[in-house]
Design an enzyme around this catalytic site. Sequence first.
Site, PDB file in Angstrom:
ATOM      1  N   GLU A  67       0.815  -1.212   0.000  1.00  0.00           N
ATOM      2  CA  GLU A  67       0.000   0.000   0.000  1.00  0.00           C
ATOM      3  C   GLU A  67       0.856   1.273   0.000  1.00  0.00           C
ATOM      4  O   GLU A  67       0.383   2.361   0.340  1.00  0.00           O
ATOM      5  CB  GLU A  67      -0.933  -0.020   1.211  1.00  0.00           C
ATOM      6  CG  GLU A  67      -1.907  -1.197   1.193  1.00  0.00           C
ATOM      7  CD  GLU A  67      -2.615  -1.370   2.515  1.00  0.00           C
ATOM      8  OE1 GLU A  67      -3.313  -0.436   2.928  1.00  0.00           O
ATOM      9  OE2 GLU A  67      -2.464  -2.436   3.135  1.00  0.00           O
TER      10      GLU A  67
ATOM     11  N   SER B  89      -6.657  -2.573   3.076  1.00  0.00           N
ATOM     12  CA  SER B  89      -7.097  -1.977   1.814  1.00  0.00           C
ATOM     13  C   SER B  89      -7.638  -2.980   0.791  1.00  0.00           C
ATOM     14  O   SER B  89      -7.507  -2.782  -0.405  1.00  0.00           O
ATOM     15  CB  SER B  89      -5.952  -1.176   1.179  1.00  0.00           C
ATOM     16  OG  SER B  89      -5.696  -0.031   1.933  1.00  0.00           O
TER      17      SER B  89
ATOM     18  N   TYR C  14      -9.557   3.417  -4.120  1.00  0.00           N
ATOM     19  CA  TYR C  14      -8.578   4.464  -4.375  1.00  0.00           C
ATOM     20  C   TYR C  14      -8.608   5.076  -5.773  1.00  0.00           C
ATOM     21  O   TYR C  14      -8.045   6.144  -5.976  1.00  0.00           O
ATOM     22  CB  TYR C  14      -7.170   3.929  -4.076  1.00  0.00           C
ATOM     23  CG  TYR C  14      -7.024   3.522  -2.636  1.00  0.00           C
ATOM     24  CD1 TYR C  14      -7.158   4.460  -1.620  1.00  0.00           C
ATOM     25  CD2 TYR C  14      -6.791   2.200  -2.279  1.00  0.00           C
ATOM     26  CE1 TYR C  14      -7.048   4.097  -0.293  1.00  0.00           C
ATOM     27  CE2 TYR C  14      -6.684   1.829  -0.952  1.00  0.00           C
ATOM     28  CZ  TYR C  14      -6.804   2.778   0.034  1.00  0.00           C
ATOM     29  OH  TYR C  14      -6.707   2.415   1.346  1.00  0.00           O
TER      30      TYR C  14
ATOM     31  N   ARG D  34     -11.647   3.422  11.675  1.00  0.00           N
ATOM     32  CA  ARG D  34     -12.844   3.273  10.856  1.00  0.00           C
ATOM     33  C   ARG D  34     -13.287   1.822  10.889  1.00  0.00           C
ATOM     34  O   ARG D  34     -12.470   0.919  10.720  1.00  0.00           O
ATOM     35  CB  ARG D  34     -12.573   3.689   9.417  1.00  0.00           C
ATOM     36  CG  ARG D  34     -13.831   4.035   8.625  1.00  0.00           C
ATOM     37  CD  ARG D  34     -13.576   4.228   7.146  1.00  0.00           C
ATOM     38  NE  ARG D  34     -13.376   2.949   6.492  1.00  0.00           N
ATOM     39  CZ  ARG D  34     -12.302   2.624   5.791  1.00  0.00           C
ATOM     40  NH1 ARG D  34     -11.305   3.478   5.669  1.00  0.00           N
ATOM     41  NH2 ARG D  34     -12.203   1.431   5.232  1.00  0.00           N
TER      42      ARG D  34
ATOM     43  N   ASP E 237     -15.763  -1.117   9.275  1.00  0.00           N
ATOM     44  CA  ASP E 237     -16.487  -1.469   8.058  1.00  0.00           C
ATOM     45  C   ASP E 237     -17.498  -2.570   8.351  1.00  0.00           C
ATOM     46  O   ASP E 237     -17.170  -3.565   9.017  1.00  0.00           O
ATOM     47  CB  ASP E 237     -15.508  -1.949   6.984  1.00  0.00           C
ATOM     48  CG  ASP E 237     -14.548  -0.850   6.544  1.00  0.00           C
ATOM     49  OD1 ASP E 237     -14.903   0.331   6.699  1.00  0.00           O
ATOM     50  OD2 ASP E 237     -13.450  -1.177   6.057  1.00  0.00           O
TER      51      ASP E 237
ATOM     52  N   GLU F 205     -14.138  -5.423   9.663  1.00  0.00           N
ATOM     53  CA  GLU F 205     -12.804  -5.145  10.193  1.00  0.00           C
ATOM     54  C   GLU F 205     -12.724  -3.736  10.742  1.00  0.00           C
ATOM     55  O   GLU F 205     -13.572  -2.882  10.455  1.00  0.00           O
ATOM     56  CB  GLU F 205     -11.726  -5.358   9.133  1.00  0.00           C
ATOM     57  CG  GLU F 205     -11.750  -4.393   7.983  1.00  0.00           C
ATOM     58  CD  GLU F 205     -10.576  -4.629   7.028  1.00  0.00           C
ATOM     59  OE1 GLU F 205      -9.421  -4.419   7.442  1.00  0.00           O
ATOM     60  OE2 GLU F 205     -10.819  -5.007   5.874  1.00  0.00           O
TER      61      GLU F 205
ATOM     62  N   ASN G 269     -10.098  -0.523  10.854  1.00  0.00           N
ATOM     63  CA  ASN G 269      -8.909   0.082  10.255  1.00  0.00           C
ATOM     64  C   ASN G 269      -8.310   1.056  11.268  1.00  0.00           C
ATOM     65  O   ASN G 269      -8.927   2.084  11.582  1.00  0.00           O
ATOM     66  CB  ASN G 269      -9.293   0.844   8.986  1.00  0.00           C
ATOM     67  CG  ASN G 269      -9.884  -0.071   7.930  1.00  0.00           C
ATOM     68  OD1 ASN G 269      -9.153  -0.705   7.182  1.00  0.00           O
ATOM     69  ND2 ASN G 269     -11.197  -0.148   7.881  1.00  0.00           N
TER      70      ASN G 269
ATOM     71  N   GLY H 176      -7.446   5.534   5.496  1.00  0.00           N
ATOM     72  CA  GLY H 176      -6.879   6.334   4.425  1.00  0.00           C
ATOM     73  C   GLY H 176      -7.157   7.820   4.604  1.00  0.00           C
ATOM     74  O   GLY H 176      -8.206   8.219   5.107  1.00  0.00           O
TER      75      GLY H 176
END
Length: 304
Positions: free
Chosen positions: A15, A141, A209, A248, A250, A265, A267, A271
């Site tokens: 990443e 990601s 992205y 964050r 999800d 998950e 994070n 990002g």
Amino acid sequence: MSKRVAVLMGGLSPERDVSLVSGAACAKGLREAGYDVVEIDASRELARQLAEADPDIVFNALHGEWGEDGLVQGVLEHFGKPYTHSGVLASALAMDKQKAKDVLRAAGIPCPEGVIANRFEAARAHVMKPPYVAKPNAQGSSVGVHIVLEGANRPPAELGSTAWALGDEVLIERYIPGRELTVAVMEDKPLCVTEIVPKTTFYDYDAKYADGGSDHILPAPVSGEIAERAKELALKAHRALGCRGLTRADFRYDPDNSEPLWLLEINTQPGMTPTSLAPEQAQYCGIGFSDLVHWMAENASCRR
């Protein structure tokens, strides 16, 4: 005199390119907030790079393995200056998807059941009856994620490929149909709920992205009850893993299921690119980008 902030970016993971974009955006926002900023393309000589930069605060904009899994956090603890995001244990735990879910389930948070398998074993025959999701157990990601639909004759051949460079341990997890929701948390406050509508088959790396790879619907068109439940679960997960700063969570939302919300998950270093979800939620809540990175810098800490 303004505080000096070292922004770690780039790094060694798959990443890297995304991290360079995140880091550049964060450096710009921090300069706008009045900090003296030095940008560091983090290498295995990170200890030397930090010593030369001599910052007051370290802003960790790395993504993926090495930068997000507790290893760099260990270097930063040794360096002894406040750094952003979660510490060593929470970072390592969140990056190990299966171990994180063991902790989250124990906290009463619904997570899809899954098993850990060697990738060659998972490439030879179905480890779980389809539909399921196969993904590296310790990457972020949506790198290397494959959805195996009902009726599929064979597992994804990519799992056994010599080109695979995402670790031999894969997570085979029950596929949850439905909609993609996400909630950002700032320390002790869940922000809001976004629905992600990918323009690819699912919310993969490109959808995250690439320009126009997905649509973000903010606030998500869900009932108030579901929105509050998602925010409650996101904060509960943040606390259960011992996270700090910005995270964050999800989710998959399946209104036809007796349990409609499933956490996929956490994070620990979301990002911070122009298409990223957490800054978008902060903006919706009245927190501009430079204010967000200012808060992250001032919220930085270190056990030493």
